[in-house]
Design a protein around this motif. Structure first.
Motif, PDB file in Angstrom:
ATOM      1  N   ALA A 220     -45.821  60.434  50.954  1.00 44.00           N
ATOM      2  CA  ALA A 220     -45.133  60.793  49.711  1.00 44.00           C
ATOM      3  C   ALA A 220     -45.517  59.780  48.640  1.00 44.00           C
ATOM      4  O   ALA A 220     -45.836  58.627  48.944  1.00 44.00           O
ATOM      5  N   SER A 221     -45.470  60.205  47.398  1.00 40.15           N
ATOM      6  CA  SER A 221     -45.839  59.309  46.294  1.00 40.15           C
ATOM      7  C   SER A 221     -44.668  58.461  45.823  1.00 40.15           C
ATOM      8  O   SER A 221     -44.860  57.455  45.153  1.00 40.15           O
ATOM      9  N   SER A 222     -43.447  58.864  46.171  1.00 39.29           N
ATOM     10  CA  SER A 222     -42.255  58.179  45.681  1.00 39.29           C
ATOM     11  C   SER A 222     -41.465  57.560  46.823  1.00 39.29           C
ATOM     12  O   SER A 222     -41.244  58.192  47.867  1.00 39.29           O
ATOM     13  N   GLY A 223     -41.002  56.340  46.598  1.00 41.74           N
ATOM     14  CA  GLY A 223     -40.148  55.691  47.583  1.00 41.74           C
ATOM     15  C   GLY A 223     -38.840  56.429  47.780  1.00 41.74           C
ATOM     16  O   GLY A 223     -38.264  56.421  48.881  1.00 41.74           O
ATOM     17  N   GLU A 224     -38.351  57.088  46.739  1.00 48.05           N
ATOM     18  CA  GLU A 224     -37.098  57.839  46.874  1.00 48.05           C
ATOM     19  C   GLU A 224     -37.275  59.021  47.816  1.00 48.05           C
ATOM     20  O   GLU A 224     -36.371  59.346  48.598  1.00 48.05           O
ATOM     21  N   THR A 225     -38.436  59.669  47.763  1.00 49.36           N
ATOM     22  CA  THR A 225     -38.711  60.755  48.702  1.00 49.36           C
ATOM     23  C   THR A 225     -38.710  60.238  50.131  1.00 49.36           C
ATOM     24  O   THR A 225     -38.129  60.857  51.040  1.00 49.36           O
ATOM     25  N   LEU A 226     -39.339  59.089  50.345  1.00 54.50           N
ATOM     26  CA  LEU A 226     -39.369  58.505  51.694  1.00 54.50           C
ATOM     27  C   LEU A 226     -37.971  58.100  52.146  1.00 54.50           C
ATOM     28  O   LEU A 226     -37.620  58.258  53.321  1.00 54.50           O
ATOM     29  N   ARG A 227     -37.178  57.603  51.233  1.00 55.23           N
ATOM     30  CA  ARG A 227     -35.792  57.239  51.575  1.00 55.23           C
ATOM     31  C   ARG A 227     -35.018  58.474  52.039  1.00 55.23           C
ATOM     32  O   ARG A 227     -34.311  58.431  53.054  1.00 55.23           O
ATOM     33  N   GLN A 228     -35.155  59.561  51.302  1.00 57.52           N
ATOM     34  CA  GLN A 228     -34.449  60.783  51.678  1.00 57.52           C
ATOM     35  C   GLN A 228     -34.932  61.307  53.031  1.00 57.52           C
ATOM     36  O   GLN A 228     -34.130  61.801  53.841  1.00 57.52           O
ATOM     37  N   LEU A 229     -36.223  61.206  53.297  1.00 59.20           N
ATOM     38  CA  LEU A 229     -36.751  61.635  54.594  1.00 59.20           C
ATOM     39  C   LEU A 229     -36.198  60.764  55.721  1.00 59.20           C
ATOM     40  O   LEU A 229     -35.848  61.267  56.797  1.00 59.20           O
ATOM     41  N   ALA A 230     -36.125  59.462  55.482  1.00 61.51           N
ATOM     42  CA  ALA A 230     -35.573  58.560  56.504  1.00 61.51           C
ATOM     43  C   ALA A 230     -34.105  58.867  56.748  1.00 61.51           C
ATOM     44  O   ALA A 230     -33.639  58.901  57.900  1.00 61.51           O
ATOM     45  N   LEU A 231     -33.347  59.105  55.671  1.00 64.30           N
ATOM     46  CA  LEU A 231     -31.926  59.439  55.819  1.00 64.30           C
ATOM     47  C   LEU A 231     -31.741  60.741  56.598  1.00 64.30           C
ATOM     48  O   LEU A 231     -30.757  60.907  57.330  1.00 64.30           O
ATOM     49  N   ALA A 232     -32.693  61.670  56.439  1.00 57.10           N
ATOM     50  CA  ALA A 232     -32.617  62.952  57.128  1.00 57.10           C
ATOM     51  C   ALA A 232     -33.087  62.864  58.578  1.00 57.10           C
ATOM     52  O   ALA A 232     -33.102  63.879  59.283  1.00 57.10           O
ATOM     53  N   GLY A 233     -33.481  61.663  59.010  1.00 56.38           N
ATOM     54  CA  GLY A 233     -33.884  61.491  60.397  1.00 56.38           C
ATOM     55  C   GLY A 233     -35.287  61.944  60.704  1.00 56.38           C
ATOM     56  O   GLY A 233     -35.620  62.246  61.855  1.00 56.38           O
ATOM     57  N   GLU A 234     -36.160  61.968  59.684  1.00 53.85           N
ATOM     58  CA  GLU A 234     -37.516  62.473  59.873  1.00 53.85           C
ATOM     59  C   GLU A 234     -38.511  61.409  60.320  1.00 53.85           C
ATOM     60  O   GLU A 234     -39.660  61.729  60.631  1.00 53.85           O
ATOM     61  N   GLY A 235     -38.119  60.132  60.316  1.00 55.66           N
ATOM     62  CA  GLY A 235     -39.052  59.111  60.751  1.00 55.66           C
ATOM     63  C   GLY A 235     -38.635  57.721  60.305  1.00 55.66           C
ATOM     64  O   GLY A 235     -37.518  57.511  59.813  1.00 55.66           O
ATOM     65  N   ILE A 236     -39.570  56.779  60.463  1.00 54.82           N
ATOM     66  CA  ILE A 236     -39.348  55.371  60.123  1.00 54.82           C
ATOM     67  C   ILE A 236     -40.095  55.068  58.822  1.00 54.82           C
ATOM     68  O   ILE A 236     -41.257  55.434  58.655  1.00 54.82           O
ATOM     69  N   ALA A 237     -39.427  54.400  57.902  1.00 57.33           N
ATOM     70  CA  ALA A 237     -40.027  54.027  56.623  1.00 57.33           C
ATOM     71  C   ALA A 237     -39.879  52.534  56.401  1.00 57.33           C
ATOM     72  O   ALA A 237     -39.033  51.884  57.018  1.00 57.33           O
ATOM     73  N   CYS A 238     -40.713  51.990  55.521  1.00 56.86           N
ATOM     74  CA  CYS A 238     -40.597  50.591  55.125  1.00 56.86           C
ATOM     75  C   CYS A 238     -40.319  50.585  53.629  1.00 56.86           C
ATOM     76  O   CYS A 238     -41.193  50.914  52.821  1.00 56.86           O
ATOM     77  N   LEU A 239     -39.096  50.207  53.251  1.00 53.31           N
ATOM     78  CA  LEU A 239     -38.645  50.345  51.874  1.00 53.31           C
ATOM     79  C   LEU A 239     -38.000  49.066  51.372  1.00 53.31           C
ATOM     80  O   LEU A 239     -37.535  48.231  52.149  1.00 53.31           O
ATOM     81  N   SER A 240     -37.952  48.952  50.057  1.00 56.67           N
ATOM     82  CA  SER A 240     -37.393  47.753  49.445  1.00 56.67           C
ATOM     83  C   SER A 240     -35.867  47.720  49.567  1.00 56.67           C
ATOM     84  O   SER A 240     -35.192  48.759  49.513  1.00 56.67           O
TER      85      SER A 240
END
Length: 298
Positions: A220-240
């Motif tokens: 994803a191009s946006s950290g917010e998109t990755l955050r939402q995916l992580a919250l939805a249980g779709e995987g592991i992310a590295c975020l600020s």
């Protein structure tokens, strides 16, 4: 007749927006009113500033000359207003701020009410871009940039820094297990950035260094998109931390491999063009945001 400042503003806004219709929307006027203003300005000056057709418009040589000086005059008028406000200790004027969507949503928007109560004379315009913008082209006073700064003509002020953390939801971990080593991440669904690729080098120590290059299954191009995916249980992310501290505190996201984290912090800077004393409205905003960032920055 003398040229009016309103006409200068219309002319500059039309050029910056790229069309009369877009400028009319920004200035809350009708396209026909702006067209009449431009014609009146050209009549007063006795020159053609813009060659206009139904499909395009192009500055004439006189228009390019006039645009440069119109910008200077408007900037001087703005500075005069600010100096008068400074004399009254009341910062005023429009402040255009640009930031990536995650920073805007999590580190600026929650404090806007408090900021406006403290500085009612400042008119805020908040814009988001996940890619680096041209401040002049986007008519931006200050931009917030996360990460290492590239060399440029911009002046920068450090606002702090924020840790990068590997995170996943309790639901994801319940279904897929909790990785106990950095190498174990290869068996999980990893959420990464489509750009810049450097954000897919997570600050995790392993046998060959303190950065672990992931192979994302979802980009994803946006950290917010990755955050939402992580919250939805779709995987592991590295975020600020600035965008996830509430999620961590509430238990919606869980920090992983904390003992392997190298301790890297993402720098947070405000960048701007002015090379003299900062405008009071900009100074007040940066002081305010820097103070708020201290809650979840190093």
């Amino acid at each position: 007749m003398k040229t009016r400042s309103e006409e200068l503003q219309v002319f500059v806004t039309v050029i910056d927006c790229g069309s009369i219709s877009a400028a009319a929307e920004q200035l809350a006027q009708t396209p026909s009113a702006l067209s009449r203003t431009l014609s009146r300005l050209e009549s007063r000056l006795g020159v053609t500033l813009l060659n206009r057709t139904t499909r395009r418009m192009e500055l004439t040589e006189e228009g390019r000359f006039f645009l440069e000086r119109a910008r200077l005059i408007l900037a001087q008028m703005h500075d005069l207003e600010e100096h008068l406000a400074l004399h009254r200790q009341q910062p005023a004027g429009r402040l255009r701020v640009n930031a990536a969507a995650p920073f805007m949503l999590h580190a600026i928007v929650p404090w806007i009410g408090e900021f406006r109560r403290a500085y009612p004379g400042i008119e805020l315009e908040l814009n988001t871009d996940d890619l680096i913008i041209d401040l002049l082209e986007q008519r931006t006073d200050v931009a917030i940039r996360i990460g290492e700064l590239a060399d440029s003509s911009l002046h920068a002020r450090s606002l702090g820094c924020s840790p990068l953390l590997a995170l996943a939801s309790p639901d994801y971990l319940a279904r897929h297990g909790t990785p106990t080593t950095v190498e174990a991440l290869e068996g999980h669904c990893l959420l990464g950035f489509s750009q810049p690729e450097s954000l897919n080098h997570w600050p995790l120590r392993h046998a060959e260094g303190d950065r672990w290059r992931i192979r994302p299954q979802v980009l994803a191009s946006s950290g917010e998109t990755l955050r939402q995916l992580a919250l939805a249980g779709e995987g592991i992310a590295c975020l600020s931390h600035f965008m996830t501290h509430h999620d961590i505190r509430a238990g919606r996201l869980q920090v992983l491999l904390a003992e392997a984290n190298s301790g890297y912090r993402q720098p947070i800077h405000a960048v701007y063009y002015r090379n003299t004393q900062l405008a009071l409205r900009i100074q007040c905003f940066l002081d305010f945001i820097q103070h708020k960032l201290a809650a979840y920055a190093c």
